[in-house]
Structure formats: C-alpha cells, structure tokens
Design a protein around this motif. Structure first.
Motif, PDB file in Angstrom:
ATOM      1  N   LEU A   1      70.093  41.365  30.286  1.00 45.48           N
ATOM      2  CA  LEU A   1      68.777  41.100  30.870  1.00 45.48           C
ATOM      3  C   LEU A   1      68.490  41.912  32.130  1.00 45.48           C
ATOM      4  CD1 LEU A   1      68.367  37.276  30.237  1.00 45.48           C
ATOM      5  CD2 LEU A   1      67.116  39.161  29.171  1.00 45.48           C
ATOM      6  N   VAL A   2      68.022  43.115  31.892  1.00 43.94           N
ATOM      7  CA  VAL A   2      67.453  43.968  32.933  1.00 43.94           C
ATOM      8  C   VAL A   2      66.092  44.415  32.404  1.00 43.94           C
ATOM      9  CG1 VAL A   2      69.693  44.751  33.818  1.00 43.94           C
ATOM     10  CG2 VAL A   2      68.541  46.081  32.064  1.00 43.94           C
ATOM     11  N   ALA A   3      65.242  44.867  33.294  1.00 46.03           N
ATOM     12  CA  ALA A   3      63.906  45.289  32.873  1.00 46.03           C
ATOM     13  C   ALA A   3      64.009  46.300  31.738  1.00 46.03           C
ATOM     14  CB  ALA A   3      63.160  45.896  34.051  1.00 46.03           C
ATOM     15  N   GLY A   4      63.215  46.078  30.708  1.00 49.33           N
ATOM     16  CA  GLY A   4      63.222  46.972  29.548  1.00 49.33           C
ATOM     17  C   GLY A   4      62.236  46.501  28.502  1.00 49.33           C
ATOM     18  N   ASN A   5      62.208  47.204  27.388  1.00 48.71           N
ATOM     19  CA  ASN A   5      61.219  46.981  26.335  1.00 48.71           C
ATOM     20  C   ASN A   5      61.138  45.546  25.845  1.00 48.71           C
ATOM     21  OD1 ASN A   5      60.926  49.713  26.534  1.00 48.71           O
ATOM     22  ND2 ASN A   5      61.796  50.181  24.537  1.00 48.71           N
ATOM     23  N   HIS A   6      62.275  44.897  25.686  1.00 45.34           N
ATOM     24  CA  HIS A   6      62.292  43.575  25.063  1.00 45.34           C
ATOM     25  C   HIS A   6      62.810  42.491  26.016  1.00 45.34           C
ATOM     26  CE1 HIS A   6      61.237  45.338  21.219  1.00 45.34           C
ATOM     27  NE2 HIS A   6      62.069  46.304  21.526  1.00 45.34           N
ATOM     28  N   TYR A   7      62.624  42.731  27.296  1.00 45.02           N
ATOM     29  CA  TYR A   7      63.111  41.786  28.304  1.00 45.02           C
ATOM     30  C   TYR A   7      62.532  40.398  28.087  1.00 45.02           C
ATOM     31  CZ  TYR A   7      63.902  39.412  32.703  1.00 45.02           C
ATOM     32  OH  TYR A   7      64.275  38.488  33.642  1.00 45.02           O
ATOM     33  N   ASN A   8      61.224  40.285  27.955  1.00 46.34           N
ATOM     34  CA  ASN A   8      60.584  38.966  27.843  1.00 46.34           C
ATOM     35  C   ASN A   8      61.065  38.202  26.613  1.00 46.34           C
ATOM     36  OD1 ASN A   8      59.134  39.362  30.209  1.00 46.34           O
ATOM     37  ND2 ASN A   8      57.353  40.178  29.147  1.00 46.34           N
ATOM     38  N   PHE A   9      61.159  38.879  25.493  1.00 50.34           N
ATOM     39  CA  PHE A   9      61.611  38.239  24.261  1.00 50.34           C
ATOM     40  C   PHE A   9      63.053  37.748  24.411  1.00 50.34           C
ATOM     41  CE2 PHE A   9      63.820  38.531  20.163  1.00 50.34           C
ATOM     42  CZ  PHE A   9      63.064  37.641  19.418  1.00 50.34           C
TER      43      PHE A   9
ATOM     44  N   TYR B   1      67.188  33.523  25.592  1.00 52.93           N
ATOM     45  CA  TYR B   1      68.229  33.068  26.514  1.00 52.93           C
ATOM     46  C   TYR B   1      67.894  31.683  27.066  1.00 52.93           C
ATOM     47  CZ  TYR B   1      70.744  32.725  30.968  1.00 52.93           C
ATOM     48  OH  TYR B   1      71.502  32.289  32.028  1.00 52.93           O
ATOM     49  N   GLU B   2      66.675  31.509  27.543  1.00 55.52           N
ATOM     50  CA  GLU B   2      66.257  30.228  28.120  1.00 55.52           C
ATOM     51  C   GLU B   2      66.301  29.115  27.075  1.00 55.52           C
ATOM     52  OE1 GLU B   2      65.873  29.551  31.247  1.00 55.52           O
ATOM     53  OE2 GLU B   2      65.944  31.617  31.970  1.00 55.52           O
ATOM     54  N   LYS B   3      65.871  29.427  25.866  1.00 54.46           N
ATOM     55  CA  LYS B   3      65.903  28.448  24.781  1.00 54.46           C
ATOM     56  C   LYS B   3      67.342  28.014  24.505  1.00 54.46           C
ATOM     57  CE  LYS B   3      64.340  27.695  20.056  1.00 54.46           C
ATOM     58  NZ  LYS B   3      63.671  28.278  18.889  1.00 54.46           N
ATOM     59  N   LEU B   4      68.250  28.953  24.421  1.00 59.64           N
ATOM     60  CA  LEU B   4      69.663  28.632  24.176  1.00 59.64           C
ATOM     61  C   LEU B   4      70.234  27.850  25.345  1.00 59.64           C
ATOM     62  CD1 LEU B   4      72.250  28.873  22.510  1.00 59.64           C
ATOM     63  CD2 LEU B   4      72.643  31.104  23.604  1.00 59.64           C
ATOM     64  N   LYS B   5      69.904  28.242  26.549  1.00 60.47           N
ATOM     65  CA  LYS B   5      70.417  27.554  27.743  1.00 60.47           C
ATOM     66  C   LYS B   5      69.962  26.088  27.760  1.00 60.47           C
ATOM     67  CE  LYS B   5      69.153  28.782  31.984  1.00 60.47           C
ATOM     68  NZ  LYS B   5      68.998  29.544  33.236  1.00 60.47           N
ATOM     69  N   ASN B   6      68.742  25.853  27.347  1.00 59.53           N
ATOM     70  CA  ASN B   6      68.205  24.482  27.313  1.00 59.53           C
ATOM     71  C   ASN B   6      68.833  23.628  26.211  1.00 59.53           C
ATOM     72  OD1 ASN B   6      66.515  24.893  29.511  1.00 59.53           O
ATOM     73  ND2 ASN B   6      64.831  25.620  28.224  1.00 59.53           N
TER      74      ASN B   6
END
Length: 164
Positions: free
Chosen positions: A144-152, A157-162
């Motif tokens: 997760l660094v700025a790049g083409n598919h960062y948001n996706f 990641y957030e979904k898995l973390k939750n």
C-alpha cells in the motif's frame, strides 16, 4: 477473438504438459522458453492466473523458474521494458502463490506495490485459503503505497482487517 484466445490457452496448456523427460532439451532451456513466452505474449492468449504450469513444477524446477524470473525482471527494468518487467513480476507472484512460498509474499508485495491489483489479491487470497489471515494483512500493508490500484487494494485490506 475469444475463440482464438481460448484455443491458444488450450494449446499452451498442452505444450506445458509435454513430458520433459522425452524432450531432447535441457530443462532450464524449456523453462526459459515457457517463461519468455509468458512474459512477452502480448495478445491475451495466455492467462497466467489460470495456467497450471506453476503448480506442477518439481522442487528443482521451482528454483530454476524463480532464478530465471528474477534475472528477467532485473534485465527488463534495466532496459526500461516496464510492461514485460511487470509481466515477469506477475509470473513470480503466481509461482509463489501456487507453490505456497509464504515467506516470499510480503517482500514481493512490497516490490509490486499497487501497480496491478490482481497479483496482490492472489497472494492475499492464497494466504487466507491456507489459514494465514495475518499474512494476508501483511501483504496488503506491504503493497500500500500511492499507485494505480491503491484505493481498491486499501478497501480490500480494510475489509479483511474488519473481518479479523
């Protein structure tokens, strides 16, 4: 083009399943041939995510394939052939996933960053399927660094973390 692509993938898989013992060709030359085809094939005829090639390798072939891909990646970046270097990185991610080389997931995710989403999710899904949710989180964190598919990828990641 869909029929031609489907046929190409079928022929490719047949080629991969040739008994290498019967070939009058050194194993490393055959593997290099296959990997260069995967890296350089530009018409969507080979779906590297669907091929069984990487899971059917012997332990010795895994070492050879990893070495070839690492050499190709280095050379392609030096030659500024970004598209092919990314293809080689994707092939390496599939090798690691299919061979369950879990110790290689995080360093590779860091190297791949967020330029392509599918190869990162393959590593994370492989980790989850093998009961390694913490590793899946680490894969996302590493890329997760700025790049083409960062948001996706951040959303995944957030979904898995939750869920954990």
């Amino acid at each position: 083009y869909g029929v031609i692509v489907s046929m190409y993938q079928e022929v490719f898989e047949l080629y991969l399943n040739i008994d290498r013992q019967e070939l009058n060709m050194p194993s490393d030359a055959f593997l290099l041939d296959i990997l260069e085809l995967i890296i350089w094939e530009d018409y969507g005829g080979i779906d590297v995510y669907e091929t069984t090639f990487f899971e059917k390798l012997s332990p010795n072939e895994v070492i050879i394939v990893e070495s070839i891909l690492r050499d190709e990646i280095e050379l392609l970046w030096k030659l500024e052939l970004e598209y092919q270097a990314e293809n080689a990185l994707t092939a390496l991610s599939i090798l690691y996933a299919r061979q369950k080389m879990f110790d290689k997931f995080v360093p590779l995710a860091k190297e791949m960053e967020t330029r392509h989403w599918h190869r990162i999710t393959i590593l994370a899904e492989t980790a989850i399927e093998n009961g390694k949710r913490d590793l899946a989180l680490q894969v996302f964190e590493a890329c997760l660094v700025a790049g083409n598919h960062y948001n996706f990828l951040k959303e995944k990641y957030e979904k898995l973390k939750n869920q954990i």
